[in-house]
Write an enzyme that holds these catalytic residues in place. Structure first.
Site: not given
Length: 240
Positions: A12, A14, A86, A147
């Site tokens: 899915r 990128i 994330t 992140y």
């Protein structure tokens, strides 16, 4: 014989664009995914690219998954470490699990996957590893200490591992995307997204296929003189 590539998080966004770009180069692609079986089945039906399920944060699962791909498709020549999650929040609101989950998946996944394939690449004298970092690992971002730390760590991991593979024909590079028009970005409130786009000099979000083109070059024969580099694809938002 076609080179074999694994793209983590490859069904899915990128990751899907990268999987298709490598397939178009003539590679045999295995798209790893974490848990959405329905999405993976749809991806394989549409693209013909086989999907394999394992959690990149699990060291043993990466060993097993890469071995399965090698057994079914052939020795793994290319790995694109794209899988990421994330768990946003300011430090004061972030619990230890949110920190651990992001570090283990985004950064630990790069170690786990590289550990599973790097030895074989060295023995065969050819390999490509591309790690997907982030503009937020270069510039930081409010509410993303986990992140940003993981993505920044990816950039350091890339430079160090590149030195171990260079003389054996194994390159290791990173790409640091800016804000790309994916499902994750689409979930950002419209007013917030408008402010983000206003800070991008080219005046728009990036497209997944633009990131995939960068990955494709780094994975190609022509990319053999590039190693230890981070390619920033962010529309000029952060000139690093």
């Amino acid at each position: 014989m076609a080179r074999v590539a694994i793209v983590t998080g490859g069904t899915r966004g990128i990751g899907e664009a990268i999987s298709l770009a490598l397939k178009d180069m003539g590679m045999t692609v295995a798209a790893n995914y974490a848990g959405n079986d329905e999405r993976a089945r749809d991806f394989t039906s549409r693209t013909g690219v086989r999907a394999y399920r394992w959690d990149v944060s699990d060291y043993d699962a990466c060993q097993t998954g890469c071995a399965q791909v090698a057994s079914e498709l052939g020795p793994v020549d290319v790995v694109v470490n794209n899988a990421g999650i994330t768990r946003d929040g300011t430090l004061m609101k972030m619990d230890a699990q949110a920190w651990k989950d992001v570090i283990d998946t985004n950064l630990g996944g790069c170690f786990n996957m590289a550990k599973a394939v790097f030895g074989g690449m060295l023995e065969r004298g050819w390999g490509r590893i591309v790690n997907i970092g982030s503009i937020n690992g270069q510039a930081g971002q409010y509410g993303q200490v986990n992140y940003a730390a993981a993505k920044s760590g990816i950039h350091g991991f890339t430079k160090a591992l590149a030195q171990e593979g260079a003389r054996k024909g194994v390159t290791v590079n990173a790409i640091a995307p800016g804000y790309i028009d994916t499902d994750m970005v689409a979930a950002v409130p419209a007013d917030v997204l408008a402010k983000i786009v206003a800070k991008i000099p080219v005046g728009r979000l990036g497209q997944a296929h633009e990131i995939a083109r960068g990955v494709a070059f780094l994975c190609s024969e022509d990319g053999g003189f590039v190693t230890g580099s981070t390619l920033s694809l962010n529309g000029g938002q952060h000139m690093y």
